[in-house]
Design a protein around this motif. Sequence first.
Motif, PDB file in Angstrom:
ATOM      1  N   ARG B  74       0.828  -1.201   0.000  1.00 57.54           N
ATOM      2  CA  ARG B  74       0.000   0.000   0.000  1.00 57.54           C
ATOM      3  C   ARG B  74       0.866   1.256   0.000  1.00 57.54           C
ATOM      4  N   ARG B 133      -8.270  -0.762  -2.695  1.00 50.27           N
ATOM      5  CA  ARG B 133      -9.454  -0.100  -2.148  1.00 50.27           C
ATOM      6  C   ARG B 133     -10.658  -1.042  -2.159  1.00 50.27           C
ATOM      7  N   VAL B 138     -10.007  -2.487   5.449  1.00 51.65           N
ATOM      8  CA  VAL B 138      -9.912  -1.128   5.993  1.00 51.65           C
ATOM      9  C   VAL B 138     -10.271  -0.102   4.920  1.00 51.65           C
ATOM     10  N   LEU B 139      -9.653  -0.259   3.751  1.00 48.56           N
ATOM     11  CA  LEU B 139      -9.889   0.710   2.674  1.00 48.56           C
ATOM     12  C   LEU B 139     -11.330   0.632   2.172  1.00 48.56           C
ATOM     13  N   PHE B 141     -13.921  -0.189   3.890  1.00 49.26           N
ATOM     14  CA  PHE B 141     -14.769   0.431   4.903  1.00 49.26           C
ATOM     15  C   PHE B 141     -14.726   1.957   4.801  1.00 49.26           C
ATOM     16  N   LEU B 142     -13.533   2.484   4.553  1.00 53.03           N
ATOM     17  CA  LEU B 142     -13.375   3.942   4.538  1.00 53.03           C
ATOM     18  C   LEU B 142     -13.839   4.588   3.232  1.00 53.03           C
ATOM     19  N   THR B 144     -15.577   6.101   0.054  1.00 56.77           N
ATOM     20  CA  THR B 144     -16.843   6.758  -0.266  1.00 56.77           C
ATOM     21  C   THR B 144     -16.888   6.945  -1.785  1.00 56.77           C
ATOM     22  N   ASP B 147     -14.043   8.891  -3.083  1.00 61.16           N
ATOM     23  CA  ASP B 147     -12.738   8.250  -3.278  1.00 61.16           C
ATOM     24  C   ASP B 147     -12.636   7.658  -4.675  1.00 61.16           C
ATOM     25  N   PHE B 192     -13.133  20.336  -4.906  1.00 58.79           N
ATOM     26  CA  PHE B 192     -14.373  19.821  -4.318  1.00 58.79           C
ATOM     27  C   PHE B 192     -14.268  18.340  -3.964  1.00 58.79           C
ATOM     28  N   LYS B 194     -11.354  15.032  -2.369  1.00 60.75           N
ATOM     29  CA  LYS B 194     -10.197  14.814  -1.499  1.00 60.75           C
ATOM     30  C   LYS B 194      -8.885  15.179  -2.202  1.00 60.75           C
ATOM     31  N   HIS B 197      -6.129  17.642  -1.061  1.00 60.49           N
ATOM     32  CA  HIS B 197      -4.929  17.334  -0.271  1.00 60.49           C
ATOM     33  C   HIS B 197      -3.649  17.712  -1.005  1.00 60.49           C
TER      34      HIS B 197
END
Lengths: 431, 219
Positions: B74, B133, B138-139, B141-142, B144, B147, B192, B194, B197
């Motif tokens: 990762r 993903r 974990v990925l 679950f996170l 959206t 993403d 608008f 992620k 970042h």
Amino acid sequence: MSGASIEKGIEFIKEQIDASTASYFSSCVHCGLCAEACLFFNQTQDPRYIPINKVEPMRRIWEQEYTLWGRLKSALGLTQPVSEQDFADWEELVYDGCSLCGRCSLVCPVGNDISGMIRKIREGFAAAGHAPEGLIGATTRAIEIGSPMGVRLPAVKAQIGHVEDSIDLEIPLDKAGAEYMVLLSSMEIMNFPEYMEAVARIMHQAGKSWTISSKAFEATNSGIQIGVSDLARELVQRVVDAAEELGVKTVISPECGHAYTAIRWEGPNLIGRSYKFKVRHILEVLDEFRSQGLLKTQGLEEARLTYHDPCQIARKGGIVEHPRRLLDMVAKNFVEMPDAGAMNWCCSGGGGVSANERAEGLKLTAFKQKKAQLDAVKVDTLVTACANCRITLEEGLEHYEMDLPVVGLTEMIAEHLVDTSPETPAKENAQ
Amino acid sequence: MSAEALLAWARGPAFEVALVIFIAGMLLRLFEILSLGYKTDLSEARGSGVQGGLRTLFSRSLPRPSILAKEPLRIINSFVMHIGLLAMIFLFGPHVAVFESLLGFGWPNLPSGVIDALSAMTLITLVVALMLRLNNPVLRFLSTPGDYWAWLVTLLPVLTGYLAYNHLLLPYTLMLALHILSVELLLISAPFSKLTHMFSFALSRWYQGYKAGHRGIES
């Protein structure tokens, strides 16, 4: 903690959101690496315990209230306001499933201070009436009685009497103009009086004047753990008033992690001004005495031993080398655990988890992380410098049937002090 | 509309609009963050906040060894992807020429063959990122929709650029137009999503590093 409501909870969370929080939420790319740093996630493999997920209600409030994009989405009905159910669902994640250890904050590639955000979101949860009973009880006792464990001044005086009898040294109470004012944690008063004894003997050898305040002997700050700044401020103010009244130069935080965070780092920000005295952790003071030649020890521990870095002291307090230099004075067979130092794993009971009876099962599951670390080094003694870690470690070790004594570093140092009482002058005994 | 006309539109008015939205949107995002303010720390400093902030700004580009050992794929995949993207965007000759026309100055570039290889490599890392993903608990679950959107608008310029350069799939002019349009989609999406970042990471690293520096702790 009165008049709790969801509206108040949301309002309190909004108040906590500053530029740093906004930059953290703006930067999160959902890479999930924080999960790998979290003992609660690692030992349960439950994705709900992914650190960044624990602050999801705060992220939603930030997006909906403080970004144009979020306000647009809200206007179009594309967002869900944070509800009573969200508070109910996240309460366990925010309190039981996080020890505020801060390990996640150290691995985030974009630099998000996730544990700092969890500290903040707790303000909203406490205000919304969604804090665990155990922590509410501890905080109420701290405010009303003066100690989260319900320890009152007569109990402290009784312990002082016992210690004075056993070591034949005075434990000064309310001595104005002393150089140091020593704070204690309830656990040290009730469970580990040897700490008080150790401090008395070390101060005596170093020739330093010190005192305990009858108005502020307790250092634990459950206001920080539960996330109620008003109460945290009141507890800090007591110490500040006592220290300034006695005119001490330095206040010594005991072997307790959150006490140190509360009085050293959060305190001045809570009361809105800097102090008229310094705050040092007992290990910083001991290390200073060591470097000034005021700490004279003799003999070395033969046992193979390792040191557990308390999160608030090492990772979040920067006291990493001090305990190692001190251990070097008294231990022959010191070994490091894997991940020791700033990246050490939490004992599993920090951040109010150990005061939260409901979290007991989860805490013991998370303790397996510590167990794995300890299994890797196979030691005879475990040394630490936080009364809360010490209790949590003892409980965890007992639960997993590991026969390993846990010792506070201050008392280990005291055990090796060269006897400098008038009958036997130091120079005769020094090696 | 002919391919030539589409290309002219993509290079002209569409690019200008996208650029304005990108710049204005990012400034708005940064304003939204900074306007919330940051209180001065009143605790006695043990170290320098500024030094800590500057240090963390760079140090977080390298992973913690213990985490790298746990999640090598990762982390290395993401590392290579970011290097590939940055090299492609800023060191490909034609891109440098675009920057030069916008900024008035340029800089050296990498040989096209190198960029071509980097593009292929970056495409692979993007596919791996998606696989992770979708498959890592974990990925997953996170993740959206945002993403996946961010992934798509990052992939499209790399893919169309690679296809255009290698004259694959569609006629060059049309593919180049699609490439530029996909870049515009990325530019419009960035403030608008992620993808913010790309700038805000500097602020978040700074804030945590500043706090750590003030306390004299590792960060």
